[in-house]
Design a protein around this motif. Sequence first.
Motif, PDB file in Angstrom:
ATOM      1  N   THR A 113       0.754  -1.483   0.119  1.00  0.00           N
ATOM      2  CA  THR A 113       0.295  -0.298  -0.384  1.00  0.00           C
ATOM      3  C   THR A 113       1.243   0.895   0.344  1.00  0.00           C
ATOM      4  N   LEU A 114       0.609   1.585  -0.780  1.00  0.00           N
ATOM      5  CA  LEU A 114       1.173   3.419  -0.970  1.00  0.00           C
ATOM      6  C   LEU A 114       2.223   3.574  -1.363  1.00  0.00           C
ATOM      7  N   ASP A 115       2.466   1.769  -1.877  1.00  0.00           N
ATOM      8  CA  ASP A 115       4.175   2.200  -2.825  1.00  0.00           C
ATOM      9  C   ASP A 115       4.486   2.866  -4.151  1.00  0.00           C
ATOM     10  N   GLY A 116       4.792   3.943  -3.966  1.00  0.00           N
ATOM     11  CA  GLY A 116       5.308   5.024  -4.999  1.00  0.00           C
ATOM     12  C   GLY A 116       6.013   4.757  -6.303  1.00  0.00           C
ATOM     13  N   ASN A 117       6.810   3.686  -6.052  1.00  0.00           N
ATOM     14  CA  ASN A 117       7.345   3.539  -7.056  1.00  0.00           C
ATOM     15  C   ASN A 117       6.454   2.915  -8.094  1.00  0.00           C
ATOM     16  N   ILE A 129      -1.505   2.871  -4.815  1.00  0.00           N
ATOM     17  CA  ILE A 129      -1.605   0.947  -5.048  1.00  0.00           C
ATOM     18  C   ILE A 129      -1.600   0.511  -3.954  1.00  0.00           C
ATOM     19  N   LEU A 130      -3.366  -0.287  -3.202  1.00  0.00           N
ATOM     20  CA  LEU A 130      -3.874  -0.044  -1.859  1.00  0.00           C
ATOM     21  C   LEU A 130      -3.888  -1.692  -1.726  1.00  0.00           C
ATOM     22  N   ASN A 131      -2.607  -2.911  -1.360  1.00  0.00           N
ATOM     23  CA  ASN A 131      -3.011  -3.911  -1.158  1.00  0.00           C
ATOM     24  C   ASN A 131      -4.760  -4.595   0.081  1.00  0.00           C
ATOM     25  N   LYS A 132      -5.133  -6.055  -0.324  1.00  0.00           N
ATOM     26  CA  LYS A 132      -6.221  -6.739  -0.442  1.00  0.00           C
ATOM     27  C   LYS A 132      -6.159  -6.336   1.426  1.00  0.00           C
ATOM     28  N   SER A 133      -4.885  -6.922   1.810  1.00  0.00           N
ATOM     29  CA  SER A 133      -5.650  -6.701   3.577  1.00  0.00           C
ATOM     30  C   SER A 133      -5.008  -5.561   3.839  1.00  0.00           C
ATOM     31  N   ASP A 134      -5.006  -4.384   3.842  1.00  0.00           N
ATOM     32  CA  ASP A 134      -5.755  -2.207   3.827  1.00  0.00           C
ATOM     33  C   ASP A 134      -6.810  -2.075   3.245  1.00  0.00           C
TER      34      ASP A 134
END
Length: 261
Positions: free
Chosen positions: A210-214, A224-229
């Motif tokens: 989540t929030l991985d800018g690259n 980007i949002l990971n499903k776990s979040d």
Amino acid sequence: MVLVCPGCKNKITLDDGTLPVGIFKVRCTGCGRSITAQYKDDEPEPPPAPAAAPQPPGSEVTEKAKSARTSSETTDVSPAVQAFVKDQLGVAKKEILDAIQALFHGAKIGPSDSVEESMSSNRALICSADATVADALATTLKGMGYQPESCSSAMESLKTVHSSYGIIVVDPVFPDDPEAGKKLIGKINAKKAVDRRQTFLVLISSTQKTLDGNSAFFSGVNLILNKSDLDDFEMTVRQGQKDYHHLYSTFRLIFEEKQNS
């Protein structure tokens, strides 16, 4: 200086700096014989320094001024160096501008553009084959003031994304098309720059952070949002939109500075 005793052949080493110039005697440390030797200083004495010529009145001030001018000439940057530095700064600014333009997918920002122009629509689109995920996102988006719509198939999603939405959420796993996620993102990014800027694109991922800018940049999305979040969807999206607006404002400032330079 090294002496050799003529009797016992013992070598005697003497320090030249302590020897008197001329004839002297030294006793052998081996047999006690008295040895006569002579030391010659081969280094000539330096000539006396010439007397300084008398200086006319005021010459001291002139010499100081000359010294200061010479120091200034050695420390000041020459016009050629200044021109080179200015040119390199211009190149650096252009590289920054081009990089940010690439981030905004080729958008050309003009002075009339405003930050508020971006994501002005309150319509939201959820592209997900997972009904549980789609329902959870729809509930959260309603609470954020959006009017959510959902597409459960790849075909339906690809037909719908051409419309104007303030936010589009893409869950890339579709049973009817494994490549649907990439197609959807590509279709959204193929829009005109002004339309693309009005859409905040979120990618739901099972592998990326989540929030991985690259990762977001190389995936062609804004966030980007990971499903776990998923429970933190609202907070994460608001933070992402805030960062987007900040970057957009910086982009406009750089553009205006470039236009005025």
